[in-house]
Design a protein around this motif. Structure first.
Motif, mmCIF file in Angstrom:
data_model
loop_
_atom_site.group_PDB
_atom_site.id
_atom_site.type_symbol
_atom_site.label_atom_id
_atom_site.label_comp_id
_atom_site.label_asym_id
_atom_site.label_seq_id
_atom_site.Cartn_x
_atom_site.Cartn_y
_atom_site.Cartn_z
ATOM 1 N N UNK A 1 78.405 50.192 47.188
ATOM 2 C CA UNK A 1 77.156 49.532 47.317
ATOM 3 C C UNK A 1 76.068 50.833 46.633
ATOM 4 N N UNK B 1 67.308 49.259 39.757
ATOM 5 C CA UNK B 1 66.469 49.477 41.219
ATOM 6 C C UNK B 1 65.274 50.207 41.173
ATOM 7 N N UNK C 1 63.987 49.850 46.636
ATOM 8 C CA UNK C 1 64.691 48.809 47.357
ATOM 9 C C UNK C 1 65.885 48.113 46.620
ATOM 10 N N UNK C 2 66.441 47.062 47.547
ATOM 11 C CA UNK C 2 67.425 46.292 46.910
ATOM 12 C C UNK C 2 68.660 46.808 46.575
ATOM 13 N N UNK C 3 69.370 47.587 47.714
ATOM 14 C CA UNK C 3 70.606 48.218 47.367
ATOM 15 C C UNK C 3 71.465 47.044 46.862
ATOM 16 N N UNK C 4 72.516 47.398 46.121
ATOM 17 C CA UNK C 4 73.233 46.522 45.496
ATOM 18 C C UNK C 4 74.851 46.707 45.361
ATOM 19 N N UNK C 5 75.513 45.806 46.136
ATOM 20 C CA UNK C 5 76.860 45.784 46.121
ATOM 21 C C UNK C 5 77.386 45.232 45.043
#
Lengths: 355, 355, 355
Positions: C103, C74, C22-26
């Motif tokens: 991302x 992640x 979870x929590x994809x990050x740009x």
């Protein structure tokens, strides 16, 4: 041979030599946000785009001291790794605003070399210049340092001291050419004072205090990529006279400048630093206070929008101004000496909107 | 006269007065990154552009609490420099998402003034509003404070208490108009729970704990340009009852909200804060834990994509929920009293995707 | 049922299972600035746009280790919440530069499961992959962990160990395809050394030391949204064997890599990590030093602009390399054992400009 560098010693500098400093730096909005978080600065010019644009800036400029510290940081690996002490700054001139996206390239010219009387060390003076990638000069400054000698036992006889101006004169003060303070929004800046309200001799007690923490001063110094060892290595500093890491003097300047917002909220743009001395060391746990004196004020017939205040801001530690029971400076055996609680004596020039 | 300000006292406020706060702030992506580093927040809406855009947001919005703290920070110099205590918040409404590049302008209206029974202080209530440069209201809130009097010996007789709503009602809750939670990606958010899975009375123990450090809370508070003295000046606080700097209550809110991700990962958008109390002070070195209770749940016939949960999140210090051997609140001599380990009692409303 | 998660145990993993984290990050420029402030890195590629573009990068790429830590972060909630120890990394491949705005989406495949001899725990090996939103693989890596069992008393008999390559071979090393080191600016990078100047067996003492502070390592770990409990919860760690929060091993890697700039300033691009071990824990207050050994060097007939150095960087605590009076590694009763002051043993491959 070990490929890592131990830095230059006094003998490694040549008069007139030009040193190109490594690690050019493209500054970003994030440097500005970190600077707020690390110093508590509240000058509206450096955090509000509408405010900055109302004065004719293209965007939010980076705080002058932030730019100074980043530019200064480029020079440390070449100049001050083996400095015994940073003795002072002079002729710091903020020539152009710096915006997010600009890249700082820095070089220094050696303009003074003088062996100390006992031959154990030497004073090195350099004139440094930060340029953007397009070649425009953003910032120039001079500083001098007490430098260790590689071989203290061999006299060099070098004696070419530098000459430094005591101030950046009103005639040569860099004024922002495309900007105007005519529409300076005093509700947004936080104070109603104008250039006309300040008088030479006037003193402003900035009232508030701020405590320095270890992680904070280390992060600030690293943001500037200043890699002087005394700020970072507790293992080594434990056996030094102080027993602790020293707070980078530039961080002390920034904290005192941030405190000065209360009483000098409209002195937002730093045009020059005339001189600066770190009178005593600061350590994590110390609480800083500041008070400023108006030294002089200058105006120009062709600039009805602004004038300049020459200020002297003192930084104190662990002692509010009102509790200070000794003079800032005393003479002892003919030598001037700062009070022990005094940590910063900064002489600089800010622009102020006129009424 | 010293040009620095000591802030307003109770006598300096007038009912109905409108105060324009200084230092407008243009927020950036860097504020968001610092917020992650300072709080440990993991809500995907605030760190993933594809996730944000899949819900109809134009870009990654800034975390609601980050926006709240920055907006709140504008008001401190005018409102709470001389506050004895921040008594509470009410009617905090997040009207519009805030994006990097937006500028927050904040003003406050005095809506309540009441001298305390003994005449030594007064309660001031203000309604504050943050607007972007284009004039759109981003956020409104009310708060009340116990304010020191300039002259505690002279009775003012002022008695105009404010009336505050106990909650932001379902009918008036600001729902994001251009957004839809229909395609809410639960693999990306980290939990599969939907609005339908939560029931009033349900309790969620957020399990994890986080220790507060000095440099961290000071940097967070400075990022918000909140300049209340109690957070920064150890030299002064050493002689206070606590002997230490107080952690800004807003930072405590953010840490507890970040902890609440575990169990409430889909409650990403804060629509309102109904009320909040900082029950006991937090100091550096304290470890915070959080647990939440579902107070109520609301849905709207024209919004099949989302519902709202009214939550009450308690923050504890140095005591996990399961080790807590006293009730959160007790009555003693007819007065309600929080347990000593309780530091935050926050009543707020989040939006949740429906199945 | 409490909706918060306690994480997976050994029994919860299945061979071949694919876990979407979870929590994809740009990522943004602010992550890069924070990384400088938190680590003191000075590699010009990661802080100068003109330098990066002179090598054919579109923009300033994010530091490889910053990308690795964020991608790794992640996986923690799914993989290592209940890890007893992170045993090692292998086959870390930096396939493509990561730029602000990209991302990171991360998933992991379980490639090894083996119960320990006493049945009390198990070793889990995962192969992880970070992709950008457009689906391009940015980074792949493998790691293995000692995982707690939910039920230590019931034998699982699982015995499917993973096979790991001892190095990312020269033939498979990811070389930046659109980039060229032909115009590598050694005045900007800070050192004149080229690929040809380094020889296998050569040792570089990086000389400097850096002290770790609590707020600093916590902020770094939170920036990566790594939520392993041992780094954050002093209240819980007080009753652990160490009595203190552990510094995230990735932060130790970054600090040692930053120290390695002095002597390896031109080894800017990390192509691969062949293996890594956190030999002993690091705590706030420890001072780190680093020294590197050149293990091997590789060149390619079709790349006249660059070669690769395989390096082994050791991190030490509270002991400079020259003061080290024990070997890095000893054998005791047939078991290899690291010196107590050794904290990191990192085997990795950097690209170096050729003459």
């Amino acid at each position: 041979m070990n490929k890592s560098s131990l830095g230059r010693f006094f003998e490694d500098f040549r008069m007139g030599e030009d040193i190109v400093h490594a690690v050019p730096r493209t500054v970003t909005e994030a440097d500005a946000a970190l600077y707020l978080a690390l110093t508590g600065s509240r000058f509206s010019l450096f955090c509000s785009r509408p405010f900055a644009q109302s004065l004719g800036f293209a965007e939010v400029p980076l705080d002058n001291l932030l730019v100074f510290h980043i530019a200064f940081g480029r020079t440390v690996a070449d100049i001050s790794r083996n400095a015994i002490a940073n003795l002072g700054y002079a002729e710091v001139r903020f020539e152009h605003p710096v915006y997010a996206g600009d890249t700082l390239n820095v070089h220094s010219k050696v303009i003074g070399l003088r062996e100390t009387g006992n031959g154990q060390a030497g004073i090195v003076t350099v004139a440094s210049r930060a340029l953007c990638a397009e070649g425009r000069t953003l910032l120039t400054w001079k500083r001098w340092l007490l430098m260790a000698k590689r071989d203290p036992d061999t006299r060099s006889g070098v004696n070419s001291p530098a000459e430094l101006a005591p101030e950046v004169s009103p005639a040569s003060l860099p004024l922002p050419a495309g900007q105007s303070f005519a529409d300076f929004d005093r509700a947004a800046s936080g104070e109603s004072w104008s250039y006309e309200d300040y008088q030479p001799g006037e003193i402003i007690d900035h009232v508030d205090g701020v405590t320095v923490d270890d992680a904070e001063h280390v992060m600030a110094t690293r943001l500037y990529q200043n890699n002087a060892r005394v700020h970072f290595n507790q293992h080594q500093m434990a056996s030094s006279a102080h027993g602790r890491r020293l707070v980078y003097g530039g961080h002390v300047m920034s904290l005192c400048r941030a405190l000065s917002h209360n009483g000098l909220a409209n002195g937002q743009w730093l045009a020059a630093i005339n001189g600066g001395t770190h009178a005593n060391p600061v350590f994590a746990g110390d609480t800083l206070y500041a008070r400023s004196e108006v030294i002089d004020k200058w105006e120009w017939p062709d600039r009805q929008d602004l004038g300049a205040l020459r200020l002297r801001t003192y930084g104190f530690k662990n002692c509010a101004w009102e509790d200070m029971d000794t003079p800032v400076m005393t003479e002892k055996n003919g030598r001037r000496q700062y009070a022990q609680s005094l940590v910063l004596d900064l002489d600089y020039t800010v622009l102020m909107p006129r009424r």
